[in-house]
Scaffold this motif. Structure first.
Motif, PDB file in Angstrom:
ATOM      1  N   SER A  73      51.169  50.885  19.791  1.00  0.00           N
ATOM      2  CA  SER A  73      50.706  50.723  18.408  1.00  0.00           C
ATOM      3  C   SER A  73      50.579  49.252  18.019  1.00  0.00           C
ATOM      4  O   SER A  73      49.811  48.909  17.114  1.00  0.00           O
ATOM      5  CB  SER A  73      51.669  51.430  17.450  1.00  0.00           C
ATOM      6  OG  SER A  73      52.905  50.734  17.356  1.00  0.00           O
ATOM      7  N   LYS A  74      51.309  48.378  18.695  1.00  0.00           N
ATOM      8  CA  LYS A  74      51.284  46.959  18.352  1.00  0.00           C
ATOM      9  C   LYS A  74      49.971  46.290  18.756  1.00  0.00           C
ATOM     10  O   LYS A  74      49.705  45.162  18.339  1.00  0.00           O
ATOM     11  CB  LYS A  74      52.469  46.256  19.015  1.00  0.00           C
ATOM     12  CG  LYS A  74      53.825  46.797  18.566  1.00  0.00           C
ATOM     13  CD  LYS A  74      54.975  46.171  19.329  1.00  0.00           C
ATOM     14  CE  LYS A  74      56.314  46.772  18.925  1.00  0.00           C
ATOM     15  NZ  LYS A  74      57.453  46.208  19.694  1.00  0.00           N
ATOM     16  N   LYS A  75      49.163  46.985  19.543  1.00  0.00           N
ATOM     17  CA  LYS A  75      47.881  46.440  19.975  1.00  0.00           C
ATOM     18  C   LYS A  75      46.796  46.613  18.912  1.00  0.00           C
ATOM     19  O   LYS A  75      45.723  46.029  19.020  1.00  0.00           O
ATOM     20  CB  LYS A  75      47.423  47.120  21.263  1.00  0.00           C
ATOM     21  CG  LYS A  75      48.374  46.954  22.435  1.00  0.00           C
ATOM     22  CD  LYS A  75      47.844  47.704  23.657  1.00  0.00           C
ATOM     23  CE  LYS A  75      48.788  47.581  24.836  1.00  0.00           C
ATOM     24  NZ  LYS A  75      48.292  48.345  26.015  1.00  0.00           N
ATOM     25  N   TYR A  76      47.079  47.437  17.899  1.00  0.00           N
ATOM     26  CA  TYR A  76      46.058  47.761  16.916  1.00  0.00           C
ATOM     27  C   TYR A  76      46.532  47.395  15.506  1.00  0.00           C
ATOM     28  O   TYR A  76      47.724  47.483  15.207  1.00  0.00           O
ATOM     29  CB  TYR A  76      45.739  49.263  16.960  1.00  0.00           C
ATOM     30  CG  TYR A  76      45.329  49.753  18.320  1.00  0.00           C
ATOM     31  CD1 TYR A  76      44.021  49.614  18.771  1.00  0.00           C
ATOM     32  CD2 TYR A  76      46.260  50.350  19.178  1.00  0.00           C
ATOM     33  CE1 TYR A  76      43.648  50.057  20.024  1.00  0.00           C
ATOM     34  CE2 TYR A  76      45.890  50.794  20.436  1.00  0.00           C
ATOM     35  CZ  TYR A  76      44.583  50.651  20.857  1.00  0.00           C
ATOM     36  OH  TYR A  76      44.222  51.088  22.107  1.00  0.00           O
ATOM     37  N   PRO A  77      45.603  47.005  14.631  1.00  0.00           N
ATOM     38  CA  PRO A  77      45.989  46.717  13.242  1.00  0.00           C
ATOM     39  C   PRO A  77      46.542  47.979  12.580  1.00  0.00           C
ATOM     40  O   PRO A  77      46.025  49.080  12.790  1.00  0.00           O
ATOM     41  CB  PRO A  77      44.658  46.299  12.597  1.00  0.00           C
ATOM     42  CG  PRO A  77      43.758  45.937  13.730  1.00  0.00           C
ATOM     43  CD  PRO A  77      44.174  46.787  14.888  1.00  0.00           C
ATOM     44  N   ASP A  78      47.602  47.820  11.802  1.00  0.00           N
ATOM     45  CA  ASP A  78      48.220  48.964  11.144  1.00  0.00           C
ATOM     46  C   ASP A  78      47.477  49.279   9.845  1.00  0.00           C
ATOM     47  O   ASP A  78      48.017  49.167   8.736  1.00  0.00           O
ATOM     48  CB  ASP A  78      49.699  48.675  10.864  1.00  0.00           C
ATOM     49  CG  ASP A  78      50.462  49.940  10.476  1.00  0.00           C
ATOM     50  OD1 ASP A  78      49.873  51.035  10.571  1.00  0.00           O
ATOM     51  OD2 ASP A  78      51.634  49.824  10.074  1.00  0.00           O
ATOM     52  N   ILE A  79      46.206  49.642  10.018  1.00  0.00           N
ATOM     53  CA  ILE A  79      45.356  50.009   8.882  1.00  0.00           C
ATOM     54  C   ILE A  79      44.644  51.313   9.206  1.00  0.00           C
ATOM     55  O   ILE A  79      44.549  51.716  10.370  1.00  0.00           O
ATOM     56  CB  ILE A  79      44.311  48.917   8.570  1.00  0.00           C
ATOM     57  CG1 ILE A  79      43.431  48.653   9.813  1.00  0.00           C
ATOM     58  CG2 ILE A  79      44.985  47.633   8.109  1.00  0.00           C
ATOM     59  CD1 ILE A  79      42.295  47.686   9.552  1.00  0.00           C
ATOM     60  N   ILE A  80      44.162  51.982   8.173  1.00  0.00           N
ATOM     61  CA  ILE A  80      43.481  53.261   8.342  1.00  0.00           C
ATOM     62  C   ILE A  80      41.979  53.042   8.385  1.00  0.00           C
ATOM     63  O   ILE A  80      41.407  52.369   7.521  1.00  0.00           O
ATOM     64  CB  ILE A  80      43.851  54.224   7.203  1.00  0.00           C
ATOM     65  CG1 ILE A  80      45.329  54.580   7.291  1.00  0.00           C
ATOM     66  CG2 ILE A  80      42.992  55.488   7.248  1.00  0.00           C
ATOM     67  CD1 ILE A  80      45.846  55.370   6.111  1.00  0.00           C
ATOM     68  N   ASN A  81      41.336  53.611   9.382  1.00  0.00           N
ATOM     69  CA  ASN A  81      39.882  53.571   9.508  1.00  0.00           C
ATOM     70  C   ASN A  81      39.305  54.787   8.794  1.00  0.00           C
ATOM     71  O   ASN A  81      39.349  55.898   9.309  1.00  0.00           O
ATOM     72  CB  ASN A  81      39.479  53.573  10.984  1.00  0.00           C
ATOM     73  CG  ASN A  81      37.983  53.548  11.182  1.00  0.00           C
ATOM     74  OD1 ASN A  81      37.208  53.573  10.232  1.00  0.00           O
ATOM     75  ND2 ASN A  81      37.559  53.528  12.436  1.00  0.00           N
ATOM     76  N   LYS A  82      38.791  54.603   7.601  1.00  0.00           N
ATOM     77  CA  LYS A  82      38.324  55.732   6.792  1.00  0.00           C
ATOM     78  C   LYS A  82      37.054  56.376   7.329  1.00  0.00           C
ATOM     79  O   LYS A  82      36.665  57.444   6.869  1.00  0.00           O
ATOM     80  CB  LYS A  82      38.121  55.290   5.339  1.00  0.00           C
ATOM     81  CG  LYS A  82      39.416  54.938   4.637  1.00  0.00           C
ATOM     82  CD  LYS A  82      39.223  54.812   3.134  1.00  0.00           C
ATOM     83  CE  LYS A  82      40.563  54.638   2.436  1.00  0.00           C
ATOM     84  NZ  LYS A  82      40.410  54.624   0.960  1.00  0.00           N
ATOM     85  N   GLU A  83      36.437  55.745   8.296  1.00  0.00           N
ATOM     86  CA  GLU A  83      35.249  56.325   8.908  1.00  0.00           C
ATOM     87  C   GLU A  83      35.606  57.223  10.094  1.00  0.00           C
ATOM     88  O   GLU A  83      34.772  57.983  10.581  1.00  0.00           O
ATOM     89  CB  GLU A  83      34.300  55.220   9.375  1.00  0.00           C
ATOM     90  CG  GLU A  83      33.825  54.292   8.276  1.00  0.00           C
ATOM     91  CD  GLU A  83      33.070  55.036   7.185  1.00  0.00           C
ATOM     92  OE1 GLU A  83      32.278  55.928   7.526  1.00  0.00           O
ATOM     93  OE2 GLU A  83      33.283  54.722   6.000  1.00  0.00           O
TER      94      GLU A  83
END
Length: 232
Positions: A73-83
């Motif tokens: 999980s640390k490889k990705y931004p901790d944000i939600i992709n609404k698409e």
């Protein structure tokens, strides 16, 4: 205690009649061969079914696989992709136990946990509203899976989302999809799931995803309750 009974007491001096019954004695009687194949996916199989005194690292899932999902999980931004596509799993419970929700996102070719929470002493309407809050948070919520036991909660969700909440219609539609090998997800948003009958296969599927060599699941470390539950 059982190890001591079986190994430190001579059979003729034991107060108990000692019988060693592995899973093989129960096939075709208390469970099927298919049940055993599903159970073998658990790290506790030998301890629970095959007369082993081994100590587990967890009930179902490898701690190594879980830790890898957390590190991933640390490889990705901790944000939600609404698409992206999202689905929500709901385990309804009121008063006596916690109400659980987990929302997953499919993006970057992996499954990401974007929400995981349990709610103590939750209200019925409050948990219906919480689903709406999650839908607004993630944007694109494709499907909601809920324990089929709580029919009233499923009916309330279906009414809120404008779906047919008649249980005969729901059963008929699910039977139709199964008979014709169609995905019920394409025919309804809120999907009842029998955790009792489908739970074992769901656990096996999750274990396979967690253990997959390509690393298919990402779990941010902030979801401590979920991680504790997986390792428990």
């Amino acid at each position: 205690l059982l190890w001591n009974i079986f190994n430190n007491q001579p059979f003729e001096k034991s107060f108990y009649k000692l019988l060693r019954l592995s899973y093989e004695w129960g096939i075709g009687k208390i469970y099927s061969q298919q049940d055993i194949e599903i159970a073998k996916a658990s790290s506790s199989f030998n301890r629970e079914y095959n007369l082993s005194w081994s100590s587990p690292s967890g009930n179902c899932f490898s701690s190594v696989s879980i830790d890898s999902a957390i590190e991933r999980s640390k490889k990705y931004p901790d944000i939600i992709n609404k698409e992206a596509d999202h689905c929500l799993g709901v385990d309804p419970a009121f008063s006596s136990s916690a109400f659980g929700m987990v929302c997953l996102e499919y993006s970057d070719s992996i499954i990401k946990v974007v929400f995981a929470e349990q709610f103590e002493k939750s209200s019925f309407q409050g948990m219906v509203q919480k689903v709406w809050d999650i839908k607004n948070m993630v944007g694109n919520l494709n499907n909601i899976y809920s324990d089929a036991v709580n029919t009233e909660y499923i009916k309330a969700l279906k009414d809120e989302f404008g779906e047919n909440s008649d249980w005969q219609y729901i059963r008929d539609k699910i039977s139709y999809c199964r008979k014709n090998r169609l995905r019920v997800e394409n025919y309804m948003k809120i999907i009842p799931v029998s955790f009792g009958s489908e739970g074992p296969s769901m656990l096996v599927h999750l274990k396979n995803l967690l253990d997959h060599e390509d690393g298919l699941i990402s779990i941010p470390p902030r979801f401590e309750n979920l991680i504790t539950g997986l390792k428990g």
